[in-house]
Design a protein around this motif. Structure first.
Motif, mmCIF file in Angstrom:
data_model
loop_
_atom_site.group_PDB
_atom_site.id
_atom_site.type_symbol
_atom_site.label_atom_id
_atom_site.label_comp_id
_atom_site.label_asym_id
_atom_site.label_seq_id
_atom_site.Cartn_x
_atom_site.Cartn_y
_atom_site.Cartn_z
ATOM 1 N N ARG A 91 55.552 100.062 21.607
ATOM 2 C CA ARG A 91 54.640 99.221 22.385
ATOM 3 C C ARG A 91 53.611 100.119 23.087
ATOM 4 N N TYR A 92 52.363 99.751 22.934
ATOM 5 C CA TYR A 92 51.259 100.474 23.567
ATOM 6 C C TYR A 92 50.436 99.514 24.412
ATOM 7 N N HIS A 93 49.878 100.038 25.512
ATOM 8 C CA HIS A 93 48.912 99.325 26.345
ATOM 9 C C HIS A 93 47.663 100.206 26.371
ATOM 10 N N ASN A 94 46.693 99.890 25.539
ATOM 11 C CA ASN A 94 45.486 100.699 25.417
ATOM 12 C C ASN A 94 44.396 100.137 26.330
ATOM 13 N N PRO A 95 44.111 100.796 27.481
ATOM 14 C CA PRO A 95 43.104 100.288 28.409
ATOM 15 C C PRO A 95 41.679 100.712 28.057
ATOM 16 N N THR A 96 41.512 101.505 26.993
ATOM 17 C CA THR A 96 40.184 101.997 26.639
ATOM 18 C C THR A 96 39.456 100.976 25.765
ATOM 19 N N PRO A 97 38.151 101.114 25.637
ATOM 20 C CA PRO A 97 37.401 100.178 24.801
ATOM 21 C C PRO A 97 37.434 100.511 23.310
ATOM 22 N N GLN A 98 38.063 101.632 22.944
ATOM 23 C CA GLN A 98 38.106 102.029 21.538
ATOM 24 C C GLN A 98 39.551 102.233 21.080
ATOM 25 N N PRO A 99 39.768 102.225 19.762
ATOM 26 C CA PRO A 99 41.119 102.490 19.240
ATOM 27 C C PRO A 99 41.578 103.900 19.612
ATOM 28 N N ILE A 100 42.883 104.050 19.796
ATOM 29 C CA ILE A 100 43.475 105.354 20.108
ATOM 30 C C ILE A 100 44.499 105.701 19.036
ATOM 31 N N ASP A 101 44.727 107.013 18.843
ATOM 32 C CA ASP A 101 45.760 107.406 17.887
ATOM 33 C C ASP A 101 47.128 107.250 18.540
ATOM 34 N N ALA A 102 48.096 106.839 17.733
ATOM 35 C CA ALA A 102 49.420 106.524 18.269
ATOM 36 C C ALA A 102 50.503 106.950 17.286
ATOM 37 N N MET A 103 51.687 107.096 17.828
ATOM 38 C CA MET A 103 52.887 107.324 17.023
ATOM 39 C C MET A 103 54.032 106.597 17.708
ATOM 40 N N GLY A 104 55.049 106.272 16.948
ATOM 41 C CA GLY A 104 56.270 105.686 17.480
ATOM 42 C C GLY A 104 57.435 106.234 16.674
ATOM 43 N N VAL A 105 57.939 107.376 17.088
ATOM 44 C CA VAL A 105 58.958 108.092 16.309
ATOM 45 C C VAL A 105 60.257 108.181 17.105
ATOM 46 N N LEU A 106 61.352 107.890 16.439
ATOM 47 C CA LEU A 106 62.687 108.107 16.992
ATOM 48 C C LEU A 106 63.309 109.265 16.243
ATOM 49 N N MET A 107 63.771 110.260 16.983
ATOM 50 C CA MET A 107 64.498 111.380 16.392
ATOM 51 C C MET A 107 65.912 111.345 16.948
ATOM 52 N N ALA A 108 66.888 111.520 16.084
ATOM 53 C CA ALA A 108 68.283 111.400 16.512
ATOM 54 C C ALA A 108 69.135 112.462 15.837
ATOM 55 N N PHE A 109 70.252 112.770 16.492
ATOM 56 C CA PHE A 109 71.305 113.567 15.871
ATOM 57 C C PHE A 109 72.527 112.670 15.775
ATOM 58 N N ILE A 110 73.139 112.680 14.606
ATOM 59 C CA ILE A 110 74.247 111.767 14.308
ATOM 60 C C ILE A 110 75.467 112.566 13.857
ATOM 61 N N HIS A 111 76.632 112.211 14.418
ATOM 62 C CA HIS A 111 77.904 112.717 13.893
ATOM 63 C C HIS A 111 78.286 111.812 12.738
ATOM 64 N N PRO A 112 78.257 112.316 11.482
ATOM 65 C CA PRO A 112 78.609 111.454 10.352
ATOM 66 C C PRO A 112 80.115 111.193 10.309
ATOM 67 N N ASP A 113 80.484 110.020 9.794
ATOM 68 C CA ASP A 113 81.910 109.713 9.614
ATOM 69 C C ASP A 113 82.524 110.557 8.513
ATOM 70 N N ASP A 114 81.732 110.852 7.494
ATOM 71 C CA ASP A 114 82.220 111.546 6.304
ATOM 72 C C ASP A 114 81.714 112.978 6.307
ATOM 73 N N GLU A 115 82.617 113.936 6.286
ATOM 74 C CA GLU A 115 82.245 115.356 6.294
ATOM 75 C C GLU A 115 81.422 115.756 5.079
ATOM 76 N N THR A 116 81.467 114.958 3.997
ATOM 77 C CA THR A 116 80.733 115.312 2.785
ATOM 78 C C THR A 116 79.316 114.757 2.779
ATOM 79 N N THR A 117 78.907 114.113 3.871
ATOM 80 C CA THR A 117 77.559 113.547 3.948
ATOM 81 C C THR A 117 76.517 114.630 3.706
ATOM 82 N N ASP A 118 75.508 114.279 2.914
ATOM 83 C CA ASP A 118 74.405 115.179 2.607
ATOM 84 C C ASP A 118 73.793 115.696 3.904
ATOM 85 N N ARG A 119 73.610 117.013 4.023
ATOM 86 C CA ARG A 119 73.143 117.619 5.269
ATOM 87 C C ARG A 119 71.638 117.821 5.325
#
Length: 176
Positions: free
Chosen positions: A144-172
């Motif tokens: 969610r963005y609130h852009n108060p400017t009169p022109q478009p702005i560059d944006a990103m919405g990225v989630l980065m996570a670290f996960i403990h896999p259930d299976d030890e053989t999960t692709d790393r």
């Protein structure tokens, strides 16, 4: 645990809004991961995972006013998220991770702004027991963005996570 020879992946960015170069500027990063072992968590590798609301392309333009962009996705393996951080730009209001299958909010990242409106802090989240995720369930990421400017702005919405896999053989291999 991280063993000798394991590879770590660290991504960082600089944002210089001043319009002049600073050739002597550098970044020094110190990363410490310390989770106490609990009965609820066996010791396993942490696997990285990332998703952008504009996938497969990183970044997009936000018009003036309030704007939302979302993506529905699935995690590639079962496990527990033990660490999350958000990435968005100036005028970003929030990044929300939802369990779309159960219609439940899992985490909301809300930035901190200075009195002059500059973005100064984006929160992260961590837990030794984590949040359970399954590859056969749907998840939604909403920027969610609130852009108060009169022109478009560059944006990103990225989630980065670290996960403990259930299976030890999960692709790393990293998933971004």
């Amino acid at each position: 645990s991280v063993a000798s020879g394991d590879r770590l992946w660290i991504t960082c960015m600089f944002d210089n809004p001043l319009g002049r170069d600073y050739p002597a500027v550098f970044l020094e990063a110190r990363v410490t991961f310390a989770f106490r072992r609990t009965d609820a968590m066996e010791q396993k590798a942490l696997l990285p995972f990332g998703v952008d609301v504009n996938a497969p392309v990183l970044g997009y333009w936000v018009p003036p006013g309030r704007h939302e962009r979302e993506i529905v996705f699935q995690f590639p393996f079962a496990g527990r998220i033990v660490f999350m951080m958000a990435h968005f730009h100036q005028y970003g209001h929030s990044l929300t991770l939802e369990d779309a299958s159960r219609r439940r909010v899992l985490w909301v990242a809300t930035p901190e702004f200075a009195p002059d409106g500059q973005l100064i802090r984006i929160p992260s989240w961590s837990s030794a027991t984590g949040i359970r995720v399954q590859p056969d369930e749907s998840y939604r990421l909403i920027a969610r963005y609130h852009n108060p400017t009169p022109q478009p702005i560059d944006a990103m919405g990225v989630l980065m996570a670290f996960i403990h896999p259930d299976d030890e053989t999960t692709d790393r291999r990293p998933r971004l």
